[in-house]
Design a protein around this motif. Structure first.
Motif, PDB file in Angstrom:
ATOM      1  N   THR A 208       0.856  -1.175   0.000  1.00 30.57           N
ATOM      2  CA  THR A 208       0.000   0.000   0.000  1.00 30.57           C
ATOM      3  C   THR A 208       0.896   1.231   0.000  1.00 30.57           C
ATOM      4  O   THR A 208       1.987   1.216   0.568  1.00 30.57           O
ATOM      5  CB  THR A 208      -0.929   0.053   1.224  1.00 30.57           C
ATOM      6  OG1 THR A 208      -0.142   0.162   2.427  1.00 30.57           O
ATOM      7  CG2 THR A 208      -1.798  -1.186   1.302  1.00 30.57           C
ATOM      8  N   ALA A 209       0.441   2.295  -0.655  1.00 24.27           N
ATOM      9  CA  ALA A 209       1.177   3.560  -0.697  1.00 24.27           C
ATOM     10  C   ALA A 209       0.163   4.681  -0.892  1.00 24.27           C
ATOM     11  O   ALA A 209      -0.979   4.437  -1.290  1.00 24.27           O
ATOM     12  CB  ALA A 209       2.217   3.545  -1.808  1.00 24.27           C
ATOM     13  N   GLY A 210       0.599   5.922  -0.640  1.00 23.34           N
ATOM     14  CA  GLY A 210      -0.354   7.019  -0.569  1.00 23.34           C
ATOM     15  C   GLY A 210      -0.487   7.911  -1.778  1.00 23.34           C
ATOM     16  O   GLY A 210      -1.344   8.793  -1.807  1.00 23.34           O
ATOM     17  N   THR A 211       0.357   7.717  -2.804  1.00 21.87           N
ATOM     18  CA  THR A 211       0.253   8.521  -4.020  1.00 21.87           C
ATOM     19  C   THR A 211       0.528   7.635  -5.229  1.00 21.87           C
ATOM     20  O   THR A 211       1.123   6.563  -5.115  1.00 21.87           O
ATOM     21  CB  THR A 211       1.271   9.687  -4.031  1.00 21.87           C
ATOM     22  OG1 THR A 211       2.599   9.155  -4.143  1.00 21.87           O
ATOM     23  CG2 THR A 211       1.156  10.542  -2.774  1.00 21.87           C
ATOM     24  N   ALA A 212       0.142   8.140  -6.388  1.00 19.03           N
ATOM     25  CA  ALA A 212       0.390   7.398  -7.623  1.00 19.03           C
ATOM     26  C   ALA A 212       1.884   7.227  -7.865  1.00 19.03           C
ATOM     27  O   ALA A 212       2.334   6.173  -8.333  1.00 19.03           O
ATOM     28  CB  ALA A 212      -0.270   8.117  -8.807  1.00 19.03           C
ATOM     29  N   GLU A 213       2.668   8.256  -7.559  1.00 14.77           N
ATOM     30  CA  GLU A 213       4.112   8.166  -7.744  1.00 14.77           C
ATOM     31  C   GLU A 213       4.725   7.121  -6.821  1.00 14.77           C
ATOM     32  O   GLU A 213       5.598   6.344  -7.231  1.00 14.77           O
ATOM     33  CB  GLU A 213       4.770   9.529  -7.493  1.00 14.77           C
ATOM     34  CG  GLU A 213       6.289   9.522  -7.491  1.00 14.77           C
ATOM     35  CD  GLU A 213       6.911   9.087  -8.820  1.00 14.77           C
ATOM     36  OE1 GLU A 213       8.126   8.797  -8.828  1.00 14.77           O
ATOM     37  OE2 GLU A 213       6.193   9.037  -9.836  1.00 14.77           O
ATOM     38  N   LYS A 214       4.260   7.059  -5.572  1.00 21.54           N
ATOM     39  CA  LYS A 214       4.776   6.056  -4.636  1.00 21.54           C
ATOM     40  C   LYS A 214       4.386   4.646  -5.078  1.00 21.54           C
ATOM     41  O   LYS A 214       5.179   3.707  -4.960  1.00 21.54           O
ATOM     42  CB  LYS A 214       4.273   6.348  -3.221  1.00 21.54           C
ATOM     43  CG  LYS A 214       4.901   7.582  -2.599  1.00 21.54           C
ATOM     44  CD  LYS A 214       4.412   7.811  -1.168  1.00 21.54           C
ATOM     45  CE  LYS A 214       5.103   9.013  -0.556  1.00 21.54           C
ATOM     46  NZ  LYS A 214       4.675   9.236   0.848  1.00 21.54           N
ATOM     47  N   VAL A 215       3.177   4.501  -5.593  1.00 23.82           N
ATOM     48  CA  VAL A 215       2.761   3.209  -6.141  1.00 23.82           C
ATOM     49  C   VAL A 215       3.689   2.795  -7.281  1.00 23.82           C
ATOM     50  O   VAL A 215       4.156   1.650  -7.354  1.00 23.82           O
ATOM     51  CB  VAL A 215       1.298   3.275  -6.621  1.00 23.82           C
ATOM     52  CG1 VAL A 215       0.976   2.088  -7.521  1.00 23.82           C
ATOM     53  CG2 VAL A 215       0.347   3.314  -5.428  1.00 23.82           C
ATOM     54  N   ARG A 216       3.975   3.736  -8.180  1.00 24.11           N
ATOM     55  CA  ARG A 216       4.851   3.429  -9.314  1.00 24.11           C
ATOM     56  C   ARG A 216       6.234   3.017  -8.841  1.00 24.11           C
ATOM     57  O   ARG A 216       6.815   2.039  -9.350  1.00 24.11           O
ATOM     58  CB  ARG A 216       4.962   4.647 -10.233  1.00 24.11           C
ATOM     59  CG  ARG A 216       5.772   4.383 -11.497  1.00 24.11           C
ATOM     60  CD  ARG A 216       6.038   5.658 -12.278  1.00 24.11           C
ATOM     61  NE  ARG A 216       6.942   6.556 -11.571  1.00 24.11           N
ATOM     62  CZ  ARG A 216       8.265   6.390 -11.520  1.00 24.11           C
ATOM     63  NH1 ARG A 216       8.839   5.362 -12.107  1.00 24.11           N
ATOM     64  NH2 ARG A 216       9.013   7.257 -10.865  1.00 24.11           N
ATOM     65  N   ARG A 217       6.801   3.721  -7.859  1.00 18.35           N
ATOM     66  CA  ARG A 217       8.142   3.405  -7.372  1.00 18.35           C
ATOM     67  C   ARG A 217       8.173   2.026  -6.704  1.00 18.35           C
ATOM     68  O   ARG A 217       9.147   1.289  -6.843  1.00 18.35           O
ATOM     69  CB  ARG A 217       8.620   4.476  -6.394  1.00 18.35           C
ATOM     70  CG  ARG A 217       8.947   5.808  -7.046  1.00 18.35           C
ATOM     71  CD  ARG A 217      10.190   5.718  -7.942  1.00 18.35           C
ATOM     72  NE  ARG A 217      11.384   5.351  -7.196  1.00 18.35           N
ATOM     73  CZ  ARG A 217      12.143   6.215  -6.528  1.00 18.35           C
ATOM     74  NH1 ARG A 217      11.830   7.518  -6.515  1.00 18.35           N
ATOM     75  NH2 ARG A 217      13.230   5.803  -5.888  1.00 18.35           N
ATOM     76  N   CYS A 218       7.113   1.690  -5.990  1.00 15.80           N
ATOM     77  CA  CYS A 218       7.057   0.362  -5.366  1.00 15.80           C
ATOM     78  C   CYS A 218       7.065  -0.736  -6.420  1.00 15.80           C
ATOM     79  O   CYS A 218       7.736  -1.762  -6.269  1.00 15.80           O
ATOM     80  CB  CYS A 218       5.811   0.236  -4.484  1.00 15.80           C
ATOM     81  SG  CYS A 218       5.870   1.221  -2.968  1.00 15.80           S
ATOM     82  N   LEU A 219       6.313  -0.527  -7.491  1.00 15.05           N
ATOM     83  CA  LEU A 219       6.299  -1.499  -8.580  1.00 15.05           C
ATOM     84  C   LEU A 219       7.660  -1.585  -9.252  1.00 15.05           C
ATOM     85  O   LEU A 219       8.128  -2.663  -9.609  1.00 15.05           O
ATOM     86  CB  LEU A 219       5.212  -1.128  -9.595  1.00 15.05           C
ATOM     87  CG  LEU A 219       3.767  -1.230  -9.090  1.00 15.05           C
ATOM     88  CD1 LEU A 219       2.803  -0.632 -10.108  1.00 15.05           C
ATOM     89  CD2 LEU A 219       3.393  -2.678  -8.782  1.00 15.05           C
TER      90      LEU A 219
END
Length: 320
Positions: A170-181
């Motif tokens: 789980t992450a709080g922004t679209a950019e953080k989601v992208r970086r996790c992926l």
């Protein structure tokens, strides 16, 4: 030496840069000339007056550092002056020098700089001790990491993938989601837009949770049969309601742990586990420290403001 002192509980402005006596090594300790440290959520809590250091620990903030050993006390094994190292601390990292038990000192892993190494001790020890030692994550199992873009989260994603696990975050922004992926997560949810419990219902063998009470019921929804929930933070509160019937139906386990207050020997076991099991993966390039920013140590207040703004990805370092 100069160090960052908490003058009184309060906002980042209470962090004061001042001169203090140099530390001397006690029996079983080394003194490290600090090249870099890092900011952790625990430092913010300590600054606010909510997380005092354990008895006998330095009153200065800072739970990790990297640098060069400049003094060695009696009964120290495996280290000598001039060694480049990083260390897990109970406190004292926001300083030009720190004394630390030798058991909590680790060589700098191959493939990273001495400065980058400061981003690793706290997160590597936290993830290894909780996900692998306590929760026994195994190859082929699924790990759910809350706060996947945090310092702990970015390390957990990489380490779990290196061990052959399926990783959800789980992450709080679209950019953080992208970086996790990008770091290797298989699936990621923006928790501001989607309910992770619905997306990951019944799939997580292990959950690494920094939120606490707020996520407790939904974490049970996300757990697989025989799942293990490891609570390491209380950003969402300490008091929650638990449906024991659902816990029984899941045949699940809830584990609550901390690292800072453990004994030197316990921390030594964890550090040796990190050196044996995590450092080779760092050297091979399977794990890389994720550094958001490097801030001068004397400007630690700015680094705290950056952490509290919540826009960072990975670690915020403090450098000499």
């Amino acid at each position: 030496m100069r160090a960052v002192v908490i003058s009184e509980p309060g906002d980042p402005g209470v962090l004061v840069w001042q001169e203090l006596p140099d530390p001397r090594p006690a029996r079983g300790e080394v003194v490290i000339d600090v090249v870099a440290s890092a900011v952790n959520r625990a430092d913010v809590l300590q600054r606010r007056g909510h997380y005092p250091p354990p008895p006998g620990a330095s009153e200065l903030p800072g739970l990790e550092c990297s640098g060069v050993i400049v003094e060695v006390g009696e009964n120290v094994e495996g280290f000598r002056t001039g060694d480049q190292v990083c260390a897990l601390l109970a406190g004292g990292g926001y300083a030009e020098r720190v004394a630390v038990p030798w058991q909590q000192v680790m060589p700098v892993p191959a493939g990273v700089s001495l400065i980058e190494a400061a981003a690793l001790p706290e997160v590597a020890c936290t993830v290894w001790s909780n996900v692998f030692m306590a929760a026994r994550l195994r190859k082929g199992e699924t790990l759910l990491v809350h706060g996947g873009a945090s310092g702990i989260g970015t390390l957990a994603v990489q380490l779990a993938k290196a061990y052959g696990s399926h990783v959800l975050v789980t992450a709080g922004t679209a950019e953080k989601v992208r970086r996790c992926l990008d770091l290797g997560a298989d699936e990621a949810v923006n928790y501001r837009e989607e309910d992770f419990a619905e997306r990951f219902a019944g799939r997580a063998d292990v959950i690494l949770d920094i939120i606490g009470a707020k996520y407790l019921p939904r974490n049970l929804d996300a757990l697989a049969i025989g799942g293990r929930l490891v609570v390491i933070g209380l950003q969402g509160g300490a008091m929650g309601e638990l449906d024991l019937g659902r816990l029984l139906a899941r045949r699940a386990t809830i584990i609550a742990t901390g690292l800072r207050a453990r004994s030197v020997d316990e921390k030594g076991v964890i550090c040796r586990g990190v050196v044996d099991n995590v450092w080779p993966l760092v050297g091979a390039g399977a794990i890389r420290p994720v550094v958001h920013a490097a801030v001068p140590l004397a400007e630690a207040a700015d680094a705290h403001r950056m952490l509290e703004a919540g826009e960072h990805i990975g670690k915020i370092l403090l450098v000499r």
